[in-house]
Motif scaffolding. Structure first.
Motif, PDB file in Angstrom:
ATOM      1  N   ASN A  56       0.833  -1.211   0.000  1.00 37.65           N
ATOM      2  CA  ASN A  56       0.000   0.000   0.000  1.00 37.65           C
ATOM      3  C   ASN A  56       0.862   1.253   0.000  1.00 37.65           C
ATOM      4  OD1 ASN A  56      -1.112   2.126   2.263  1.00 37.65           O
ATOM      5  ND2 ASN A  56      -2.671   1.591   0.784  1.00 37.65           N
ATOM      6  N   HIS A 108      -1.808   4.792  -5.827  1.00 36.59           N
ATOM      7  CA  HIS A 108      -3.110   4.685  -5.169  1.00 36.59           C
ATOM      8  C   HIS A 108      -3.612   6.032  -4.643  1.00 36.59           C
ATOM      9  CE1 HIS A 108      -1.109   4.524  -1.122  1.00 36.59           C
ATOM     10  NE2 HIS A 108      -2.274   4.977  -0.718  1.00 36.59           N
ATOM     11  N   HIS A 151      -7.201   8.659  -2.001  1.00 40.67           N
ATOM     12  CA  HIS A 151      -7.205   9.803  -1.087  1.00 40.67           C
ATOM     13  C   HIS A 151      -7.774  11.071  -1.733  1.00 40.67           C
ATOM     14  CE1 HIS A 151      -5.009   7.217   1.545  1.00 40.67           C
ATOM     15  NE2 HIS A 151      -3.947   7.176   0.773  1.00 40.67           N
ATOM     16  N   ILE A 170      -6.122  10.061   6.199  1.00 44.60           N
ATOM     17  CA  ILE A 170      -5.367   9.289   5.202  1.00 44.60           C
ATOM     18  C   ILE A 170      -5.190   7.843   5.677  1.00 44.60           C
ATOM     19  CG2 ILE A 170      -3.083   9.032   4.113  1.00 44.60           C
ATOM     20  CD1 ILE A 170      -4.459  11.398   2.922  1.00 44.60           C
ATOM     21  N   ASP A 176      -6.489   4.231   4.075  1.00 41.05           N
ATOM     22  CA  ASP A 176      -5.569   3.125   3.779  1.00 41.05           C
ATOM     23  C   ASP A 176      -5.976   1.860   4.535  1.00 41.05           C
ATOM     24  OD1 ASP A 176      -3.814   4.289   1.930  1.00 41.05           O
ATOM     25  OD2 ASP A 176      -2.739   5.344   3.523  1.00 41.05           O
TER      26      ASP A 176
HETATM   27 FE   LIG Z   1      -2.389   5.761   1.193  1.00 41.98          FE
END
Ligand SMILES: [Fe+2]
Ligand code: FES
Length: 366
Positions: A181, A187, A191, A317, A321
């Motif tokens: 991640n 990715h 966010h 954040i 995740d």
């Molecule tokens: Fe992240």
């Protein structure tokens, strides 16, 4: 009347991933021959114990009223109950059941009702234990290697120019999902609600036997920089590929450094250190300990005013995740195999590194 739902048939485990992917990473254990954080120092109170786990191995952390903490196998040699349920007496730990007492090495040093002249039985395993960076570190593997293995060096921790936030949470996924991640900056879409739309550009990748690091730069394609992001990394150089981020898996830890102006020679605006400690035997859960070191603005004290916004942003954040890596773990378990179609070569290299450096999982059945 509601009919019972029929469950889909269980798929057989498939140990074959799509071509080019690494199938064994999710079933690889983390190497225990490293120092891992197991608690925040402030959570292990004087005269108290804490029960923690490494990959299903139960460990009792003990802090005497005076002196350094220590770590023992969390099982009384008498009737196998957790020693963490016991009583700290001076330097020793007394089991809560019949009061067998253990010293900091795990040796059984007294049994109150043992006939005089009888030999004391063997005690329990002791683990090397140290405190650093506000964490209690334990070396859960081969104890002969503990002394020669360094606790990771974090040059900006304790530096007056930085303020540190601690991450400390259980996450329901294999540690490899955590590494992947953070390493895969493609990715950022995840966010978007907190950072707008950001495109990551991979600048460089470097790799060794037990480490891999990637340099990125960013450009915002939509939306504006949020206040939280600005407070951590400074002005919007994320808008124009002027910044630099280096993410490194230096087995078994992971770091992220960020330079707003792209100059690696300067102290970074942000320095993150993470350790993902597997808790269960199958290692499908981890306890993540992290230190987020944020460089303070030049005006003294301002960082404390900004801290609530920084906290809110980083929590947001990490919350996103966490939700996504736990969803990955659920998919892996439901499918019974790693069916990922990974198209980013760095992640394949990272999976290979984690598989190469890891250890076989202990058998799940007794
Ligand atoms: Fe992240
Ligand atoms: S079970 Fe620990 S002293 Fe008896």
């Amino acid at each position: 009347m509601t009919l019972p739902k029929t469950k889909p048939p269980l798929r057989k485990y498939r140990d074959v991933a799509p071509e080019g992917d690494v199938p064994t990473t999710r079933t690889t254990g983390l190497d225990p021959d490293f120092w891992y954080p197991f608690a925040r120092s402030r959570d292990l109170k004087p005269g108290k114990t804490l029960a923690v786990r490494f990959a299903g191995t139960e460990i009792a952390l003990v802090r005497p009223e005076q002196g350094e903490p220590y770590a023992l196998e969390d099982r009384c040699a008498h009737r196998q109950v957790p020693l963490s349920m016991g009583v700290v007496k001076g330097e020793q730990l007394q089991c809560g059941y019949h009061c067998w007492a253990y010293d900091r090495t795990g040796a059984c040093v007294s049994i109150p009702y043992l006939d005089r002249g009888r030999t004391l039985p063997n005690g329990v395993r002791g683990y090397a234990c140290r405190e650093a960076y506000g964490f209690v570190f334990v070396f859960p593997g081969n104890q002969e290697l503990a002394q020669a293995t360094p606790v990771p060096e974090l040059p900006y921790h304790g530096d007056r120019r930085y303020k540190t936030r601690v991450l400390d949470r259980d996450i329901a996924c294999h540690y490899s999902f955590m590494h992947e991640n953070l390493m895969d900056m493609n990715h950022q879409f995840l966010h978007r609600s907190l950072m707008g739309r950001i495109r990551a550009k991979l600048l460089d990748v470097r790799e060794g036997e037990d480490w891999l690091e990637a340099d990125y730069s960013f450009s915002r394609t939509e939306g504006k920089q949020s206040l939280g992001e600005r407070l951590i990394i400074g002005s919007s150089s994320t808008d124009k590929y002027a910044d630099l981020m280096t993410i490194r898996t230096g087995y078994p830890y992971q770091t992220l450094r960020y330079w707003t102006d792209g100059k690696r020679e300067e102290p970074p605006a942000l320095d993150l250190w993470n350790a993902y400690v597997p808790t269960d035997r199958a290692q499908n859960h981890n306890h993540t300990y992290g230190l987020i070191m944020v460089q303070k603005p030049p005006i003294p004290g301002v960082i404390h005013l900004l801290w609530p916004v920084i906290t809110l942003f980083t929590e947001g954040i990490f919350g996103q995740d966490r939700a996504i890596v736990e969803a990955e773990q659920r998919a892996y378990e439901a499918q019974g195999a790693d069916l990922n179609n990974e198209v980013f070569p760095i992640i394949q290299s990272l999976k290979a590194l984690l598989a190469r450096r890891g250890v076989p999982l202990p058998p799940t059945e007794h």
